[in-house]
Design an enzyme around this catalytic site. Sequence first.
Site, PDB file in Angstrom:
ATOM      1  N   LYS A  99       0.839  -1.210   0.000  1.00 19.51           N
ATOM      2  CA  LYS A  99       0.000   0.000   0.000  1.00 19.51           C
ATOM      3  C   LYS A  99       0.868   1.252   0.000  1.00 19.51           C
ATOM      4  O   LYS A  99       0.690   2.150  -0.814  1.00 19.51           O
ATOM      5  CB  LYS A  99      -0.898  -0.009   1.246  1.00 19.51           C
ATOM      6  CG  LYS A  99      -1.544   1.334   1.554  1.00 19.51           C
ATOM      7  CD  LYS A  99      -2.473   1.252   2.743  1.00 19.51           C
ATOM      8  CE  LYS A  99      -1.881   1.721   4.048  1.00 19.51           C
ATOM      9  NZ  LYS A  99      -1.619   3.160   4.156  1.00 19.51           N
ATOM     10  N   ASN A 100       1.820   1.302   0.923  1.00 20.38           N
ATOM     11  CA  ASN A 100       2.586   2.540   1.094  1.00 20.38           C
ATOM     12  C   ASN A 100       3.558   2.798  -0.044  1.00 20.38           C
ATOM     13  O   ASN A 100       4.056   3.908  -0.192  1.00 20.38           O
ATOM     14  CB  ASN A 100       3.331   2.528   2.442  1.00 20.38           C
ATOM     15  CG  ASN A 100       2.379   2.687   3.612  1.00 20.38           C
ATOM     16  OD1 ASN A 100       1.192   2.927   3.416  1.00 20.38           O
ATOM     17  ND2 ASN A 100       2.899   2.547   4.822  1.00 20.38           N
ATOM     18  N   ARG A 144      -4.015   9.752   4.464  1.00 18.88           N
ATOM     19  CA  ARG A 144      -2.755  10.449   4.650  1.00 18.88           C
ATOM     20  C   ARG A 144      -1.951  10.549   3.339  1.00 18.88           C
ATOM     21  O   ARG A 144      -1.301  11.550   3.073  1.00 18.88           O
ATOM     22  CB  ARG A 144      -1.956   9.686   5.713  1.00 18.88           C
ATOM     23  CG  ARG A 144      -0.595  10.220   6.004  1.00 18.88           C
ATOM     24  CD  ARG A 144      -0.633  11.388   6.941  1.00 18.88           C
ATOM     25  NE  ARG A 144       0.688  11.913   7.196  1.00 18.88           N
ATOM     26  CZ  ARG A 144       0.931  13.021   7.862  1.00 18.88           C
ATOM     27  NH1 ARG A 144      -0.078  13.722   8.346  1.00 18.88           N
ATOM     28  NH2 ARG A 144       2.145  13.449   8.047  1.00 18.88           N
ATOM     29  N   CYS A 175      -4.676   7.722   9.587  1.00 17.13           N
ATOM     30  CA  CYS A 175      -4.983   7.081  10.856  1.00 17.13           C
ATOM     31  C   CYS A 175      -4.652   7.995  12.025  1.00 17.13           C
ATOM     32  O   CYS A 175      -3.689   8.755  11.973  1.00 17.13           O
ATOM     33  CB  CYS A 175      -4.162   5.798  10.976  1.00 17.13           C
ATOM     34  SG  CYS A 175      -4.931   4.425  10.155  1.00 17.13           S
ATOM     35  N   ARG A 191       0.732  13.992  13.843  1.00 14.53           N
ATOM     36  CA  ARG A 191       1.069  13.912  12.425  1.00 14.53           C
ATOM     37  C   ARG A 191       1.072  15.270  11.715  1.00 14.53           C
ATOM     38  O   ARG A 191       0.295  15.518  10.789  1.00 14.53           O
ATOM     39  CB  ARG A 191       0.149  12.924  11.706  1.00 14.53           C
ATOM     40  CG  ARG A 191       0.180  11.567  12.358  1.00 14.53           C
ATOM     41  CD  ARG A 191      -0.431  10.503  11.520  1.00 14.53           C
ATOM     42  NE  ARG A 191       0.496   9.962  10.545  1.00 14.53           N
ATOM     43  CZ  ARG A 191       0.274   8.876   9.834  1.00 14.53           C
ATOM     44  NH1 ARG A 191      -0.845   8.219   9.979  1.00 14.53           N
ATOM     45  NH2 ARG A 191       1.155   8.435   8.973  1.00 14.53           N
ATOM     46  N   LEU A 218       7.329  19.664   8.016  1.00 17.65           N
ATOM     47  CA  LEU A 218       8.552  19.361   7.256  1.00 17.65           C
ATOM     48  C   LEU A 218       8.289  19.421   5.755  1.00 17.65           C
ATOM     49  O   LEU A 218       9.130  19.882   4.982  1.00 17.65           O
ATOM     50  CB  LEU A 218       9.088  17.974   7.619  1.00 17.65           C
ATOM     51  CG  LEU A 218       9.489  17.763   9.082  1.00 17.65           C
ATOM     52  CD1 LEU A 218       9.789  16.297   9.344  1.00 17.65           C
ATOM     53  CD2 LEU A 218      10.701  18.613   9.425  1.00 17.65           C
ATOM     54  N   ASP A 270       4.693   0.348  12.265  1.00 13.56           N
ATOM     55  CA  ASP A 270       3.430  -0.222  11.776  1.00 13.56           C
ATOM     56  C   ASP A 270       3.223  -1.664  12.225  1.00 13.56           C
ATOM     57  O   ASP A 270       2.129  -2.215  12.051  1.00 13.56           O
ATOM     58  CB  ASP A 270       3.380  -0.161  10.238  1.00 13.56           C
ATOM     59  CG  ASP A 270       3.079   1.247   9.742  1.00 13.56           C
ATOM     60  OD1 ASP A 270       2.806   2.132  10.571  1.00 13.56           O
ATOM     61  OD2 ASP A 270       3.117   1.460   8.514  1.00 13.56           O
ATOM     62  N   ARG A 309      -8.595  -0.765   4.789  1.00 14.25           N
ATOM     63  CA  ARG A 309      -7.834   0.273   4.084  1.00 14.25           C
ATOM     64  C   ARG A 309      -6.436  -0.193   3.719  1.00 14.25           C
ATOM     65  O   ARG A 309      -5.803   0.362   2.820  1.00 14.25           O
ATOM     66  CB  ARG A 309      -7.706   1.518   4.965  1.00 14.25           C
ATOM     67  CG  ARG A 309      -8.999   2.265   5.102  1.00 14.25           C
ATOM     68  CD  ARG A 309      -8.857   3.416   6.042  1.00 14.25           C
ATOM     69  NE  ARG A 309      -7.696   4.230   5.669  1.00 14.25           N
ATOM     70  CZ  ARG A 309      -7.389   5.370   6.233  1.00 14.25           C
ATOM     71  NH1 ARG A 309      -8.148   5.847   7.185  1.00 14.25           N
ATOM     72  NH2 ARG A 309      -6.342   6.047   5.856  1.00 14.25           N
TER      73      ARG A 309
HETATM   74  C1  UD1 Z   1       4.499   6.738   6.654  1.00 12.27           C
HETATM   75  C2  UD1 Z   1       3.611   5.527   6.472  1.00 12.27           C
HETATM   76  C3  UD1 Z   1       3.145   4.997   7.823  1.00 12.27           C
HETATM   77  C4  UD1 Z   1       4.347   4.723   8.715  1.00 12.27           C
HETATM   78  C5  UD1 Z   1       5.254   5.953   8.797  1.00 12.27           C
HETATM   79  C6  UD1 Z   1       6.537   5.698   9.565  1.00 12.27           C
HETATM   80  C7  UD1 Z   1       2.511   5.959   4.367  1.00 12.27           C
HETATM   81  C8  UD1 Z   1       1.247   6.256   3.665  1.00 12.27           C
HETATM   82  N1  UD1 Z   1       2.451   5.912   5.700  1.00 12.27           N
HETATM   83  O1  UD1 Z   1       3.712   7.747   7.270  1.00 12.27           O
HETATM   84  O2  UD1 Z   1       2.420   3.793   7.597  1.00 12.27           O
HETATM   85  O3  UD1 Z   1       3.887   4.428  10.017  1.00 12.27           O
HETATM   86  O4  UD1 Z   1       5.611   6.390   7.469  1.00 12.27           O
HETATM   87  O5  UD1 Z   1       7.249   4.655   8.977  1.00 12.27           O
HETATM   88  O6  UD1 Z   1       3.539   5.704   3.753  1.00 12.27           O
HETATM   89  N2  UD1 Z   1       6.649  14.382  11.220  1.00 12.27           N
HETATM   90  C9  UD1 Z   1       6.723  15.702  11.611  1.00 12.27           C
HETATM   91  N3  UD1 Z   1       6.507  16.671  10.659  1.00 12.27           N
HETATM   92  C10 UD1 Z   1       6.230  16.358   9.349  1.00 12.27           C
HETATM   93  C11 UD1 Z   1       6.171  14.991   8.976  1.00 12.27           C
HETATM   94  C12 UD1 Z   1       6.386  14.015   9.935  1.00 12.27           C
HETATM   95  O7  UD1 Z   1       6.967  16.018  12.767  1.00 12.27           O
HETATM   96  O8  UD1 Z   1       6.050  17.279   8.537  1.00 12.27           O
HETATM   97  C13 UD1 Z   1       6.872  13.324  12.248  1.00 12.27           C
HETATM   98  C14 UD1 Z   1       5.627  12.467  12.477  1.00 12.27           C
HETATM   99  O9  UD1 Z   1       4.742  13.069  13.383  1.00 12.27           O
HETATM  100  C15 UD1 Z   1       6.253  11.196  12.997  1.00 12.27           C
HETATM  101  C16 UD1 Z   1       7.576  11.095  12.245  1.00 12.27           C
HETATM  102  O10 UD1 Z   1       7.821  12.398  11.739  1.00 12.27           O
HETATM  103  O11 UD1 Z   1       6.517  11.329  14.369  1.00 12.27           O
HETATM  104  C17 UD1 Z   1       7.581  10.125  11.093  1.00 12.27           C
HETATM  105  O12 UD1 Z   1       6.472  10.386  10.249  1.00 12.27           O
HETATM  106  P1  UD1 Z   1       6.499  10.092   8.684  1.00 12.27           P
HETATM  107  O13 UD1 Z   1       7.687   9.266   8.359  1.00 12.27           O
HETATM  108  O14 UD1 Z   1       6.325  11.385   7.952  1.00 12.27           O
HETATM  109  O15 UD1 Z   1       5.201   9.220   8.502  1.00 12.27           O
HETATM  110  P2  UD1 Z   1       4.206   9.256   7.291  1.00 12.27           P
HETATM  111  O16 UD1 Z   1       4.927   9.553   6.023  1.00 12.27           O
HETATM  112  O17 UD1 Z   1       3.025  10.072   7.645  1.00 12.27           O
END
Ligand code: UD1
Length: 432
Positions: free
Chosen positions: A22-23, A92, A116, A121, A125, A320, A413
């Site tokens: 999925k991701n 997301r 989720c 989240r 960044l 995950d 999902r």
């Molecule tokens: C993706 C995956 C999710 C997985 C996660 C971590 C998808 C669709 N989802 O989510 O299943 O659990 O990677 O491997 O691919 N953060 C910030 N600011 C930002 C962005 C992120 O502070 O602008 C923080 C988040 O709150 C979190 C950490 O960075 O604590 C990692 O998040 P991130 O790697 O961005 O997760 P996703 O891409 O949302």
Amino acid sequence: MTTFHIHGGIPLQGKVRIQGSKNAALPILAATLLTGDASDIRNCPQIADVQHMVSLLQSLGCRVRRSGDGYLVDSARAGACNMSGDAITGMRSSLCLLGAMLGRFGEVTMEHPGGCVIGKRPIDLHLKALGKMGVSFTEEDGRLIGRVNRLRGADIRLSISSVGATENILLAAVQAEGDTTITGAAREPEVEALCRYLTACGAHIEGIGSSILGIKGGTPLHGAEFTVPADRIVAGTYLFACVGCGGSVLLENAPCGQLEAVIQTAERMGARCQMDGREGGDGIYGADYGYESGLYVQAPERPHALARLRTAVYPGFPTDLQSMALTVLTRADGKSCVEETIFEDRFRVVDSLRSMGADIEHYTQNIVLVRGVSSLRGAKVEARELRGGAALVLAGLMAEGESEITGCAYIERGYENIGKDLRDLGARIVSV
Ligand code: UD1
């Protein structure tokens, strides 16, 4: 919403084929927008989030057609439009359309993306990095509006290794004027898969798979054929289902190379795992399964407790799969400690597991202590997010007696057919 009825306590036995990731599929589908051409994306899982992405691409004017196990996407006639509705706010990954839209059209208007509920989240960044590439963002009536005349390459240092931010920067950078360097890039296999699709489309990206990515911007892109890799989280879910329930399974097609930390964890829990092609020769299950490719798992009599299990960015243990490992540890032969380091609200299953007889206490907000009990008991519980919901299905399978899991639309999902997959492994689970 679907409800699962489970009669638990049955060891798993048999084999199951692992679906496409999925991701990985979602950002790659978003990336098809950049090419203005036709791409053939194979092995896309048939799940709600992918359907949503397809609807979003169609609403932008892409022609999308199901073809075999994937999609043909032609983005030649796509145009910018205001993206709103459930497909944006409920998913997301709609966030990757941010980089893709800016890369293709230089503008984007979208409602704040959802996903989720596993923490705050934020998307700071993403916005900061794209801002460095020349994009100006404003917010009007809860909608995010981004505009740029010409994207320019930039040196971007990510303070947190964010998967989504790395993907968005990549999507914008391949279309930017000049070169971009991402330092502190996420190394997750899904980022690597996106890089590989983009390079198949003609992009120049250096350092693929590492935390420093160099992107040469402005290379003309064309469509490409690409096969989405198997889903490491689905494979890990079924691996832990086996470790928790007992038995032995073959996870056909499992991406073993991406699962090292997960396999090591299962082995510390007492499982015997064999990666096809790694150890060669006589497999522990070769006689039963005829040496098919994949991951062979043989569960221990009772899972061993883990003094410490800590989630980490790739190649560490994935957040995950934390809820599934925690669920297995509820029946382990001693006391375990589980620490979540990526998201701040990822122990939402604890109350449900306790209602099934688990002995779990919070040490801090991000650390729980688990005292293994001899068995869980069936109960009625509610899935409230994707991975936690899948963990409750595991708990139902491990528990003595009947369980009812409501709210399973969350689980669907991410899992193409978790009920059928588990039935194929001998579980008694029906969905209504
Ligand atoms: C993706 C995956 C999710 C997985 C996660 C971590 C998808 C669709 N989802 O989510 O299943 O659990 O990677 O491997 O691919 N953060 C910030 N600011 C930002 C962005 C992120 O502070 O602008 C923080 C988040 O709150 C979190 C950490 O960075 O604590 C990692 O998040 P991130 O790697 O961005 O997760 P996703 O891409 O949302």
